[in-house]
Design a protein around this motif. Structure first.
Motif, PDB file in Angstrom:
ATOM      1  N   UNK A 142     -13.823  17.954  -6.497  1.00 18.18           N
ATOM      2  CA  UNK A 142     -13.231  16.630  -6.339  1.00 18.18           C
ATOM      3  C   UNK A 142     -14.020  15.657  -7.213  1.00 18.18           C
ATOM      4  N   UNK A 143     -13.320  14.728  -7.859  1.00 16.39           N
ATOM      5  CA  UNK A 143     -13.960  13.719  -8.698  1.00 16.39           C
ATOM      6  C   UNK A 143     -13.536  12.348  -8.192  1.00 16.39           C
ATOM      7  N   UNK A 144     -14.504  11.470  -7.935  1.00 18.00           N
ATOM      8  CA  UNK A 144     -14.231  10.102  -7.521  1.00 18.00           C
ATOM      9  C   UNK A 144     -14.812   9.137  -8.530  1.00 18.00           C
ATOM     10  N   UNK A 145     -14.042   8.114  -8.894  1.00 17.80           N
ATOM     11  CA  UNK A 145     -14.482   7.138  -9.889  1.00 17.80           C
ATOM     12  C   UNK A 145     -14.587   5.771  -9.232  1.00 17.80           C
ATOM     13  N   UNK A 146     -15.766   5.163  -9.296  1.00 19.77           N
ATOM     14  CA  UNK A 146     -15.947   3.826  -8.746  1.00 19.77           C
ATOM     15  C   UNK A 146     -15.673   2.765  -9.798  1.00 19.77           C
ATOM     16  N   UNK A 147     -16.092   3.039 -11.047  1.00 18.45           N
ATOM     17  CA  UNK A 147     -15.955   2.053 -12.108  1.00 18.45           C
ATOM     18  C   UNK A 147     -15.858   2.790 -13.436  1.00 18.45           C
ATOM     19  N   UNK A 148     -14.922   2.417 -14.286  1.00 18.81           N
ATOM     20  CA  UNK A 148     -14.796   3.039 -15.593  1.00 18.81           C
ATOM     21  C   UNK A 148     -13.759   4.155 -15.611  1.00 18.81           C
ATOM     22  N   UNK A 149     -13.853   5.039 -16.596  1.00 14.02           N
ATOM     23  CA  UNK A 149     -12.906   6.127 -16.766  1.00 14.02           C
ATOM     24  C   UNK A 149     -13.641   7.453 -16.864  1.00 14.02           C
ATOM     25  N   UNK A 150     -13.051   8.476 -16.262  1.00 14.55           N
ATOM     26  CA  UNK A 150     -13.615   9.821 -16.303  1.00 14.55           C
ATOM     27  C   UNK A 150     -12.498  10.785 -16.661  1.00 14.55           C
ATOM     28  N   UNK A 151     -12.786  11.699 -17.555  1.00 15.82           N
ATOM     29  CA  UNK A 151     -11.833  12.754 -17.898  1.00 15.82           C
ATOM     30  C   UNK A 151     -12.206  14.015 -17.156  1.00 15.82           C
ATOM     31  N   UNK A 152     -11.216  14.697 -16.589  1.00 16.69           N
ATOM     32  CA  UNK A 152     -11.457  15.963 -15.896  1.00 16.69           C
ATOM     33  C   UNK A 152     -10.620  17.041 -16.553  1.00 16.69           C
ATOM     34  N   UNK A 153     -11.240  18.186 -16.804  1.00 14.16           N
ATOM     35  CA  UNK A 153     -10.542  19.288 -17.431  1.00 14.16           C
ATOM     36  C   UNK A 153     -10.780  20.539 -16.619  1.00 14.16           C
TER      37      UNK A 153
END
Length: 159
Positions: A142-153
């Motif tokens: 699981x990936x959670x983002x609080x601020x900004x952008x994240x790429x998941x592959x």
């Protein structure tokens, strides 16, 4: 081929800023764990594991820190950093989380020269200046983002 004036990032060691509860580490190439201490340096290839009551904050490169939460197993696969004068020209941190949670705070001033990723059994999450967390619970990522952008592959199946 690199340009003559280009600054190549040099490998660096991570620095432990805080430890609470049960936190252990194994040096590169070892499966023997011992207690992790505040101020300790961790070389590329080190593994950190936390108990049910443990967590640690580690500076991976200047301006980038992670918190390894309880019940986690994390390996440092690559760290590098380069500066030209007062300008950061490259920073890299590649981590591998097999269980637990890692929260990452990445310098938002250097997104174009930052290569930060957390590999999990299901794929990878990468960021270039943000605050995010990656969890591996019961074999799922699981990936959670609080601020900004994240790429998941995903690798092989999907996250």
């Amino acid at each position: 081929m690199a340009f003559a004036g280009a600054m190549q990032a040099a490998p660096v060691k991570a620095t432990v800023k805080s430890v609470s509860g049960t936190v252990e580490f194994a040096p590169p190439g070892s499966t023997s764990f011992s207690a992790l201490q505040k101020g300790q340096e961790l070389a590329i290839g080190s593994t950190v594991r936390t108990g049910d009551d443990g967590k640690t904050v580690i500076v991976t490169t200047p301006g980038t820190a992670i918190e390894v939460g309880n019940g986690s197993n994390l390996k440092i696969n690559d760290l590098a950093y380069a500066k030209s004068g007062s300008t950061v020209t490259q920073q890299k941190a590649h981590l591998e989380l097999t269980s637990g949670v890692v929260s990452a705070l990445i310098d938002h001033n250097t997104p174009k020269v930052t290569d930060f990723s957390i590999q999990t059994p299901q794929g990878a999450a990468a960021a270039r200046g943000t605050f995010y967390a990656v969890y591996v619970i019961n074999g799922k990522t699981y990936v959670g983002v609080k601020n900004g952008k994240v790429g998941a592959m995903a690798s092989g199946g999907g996250i």
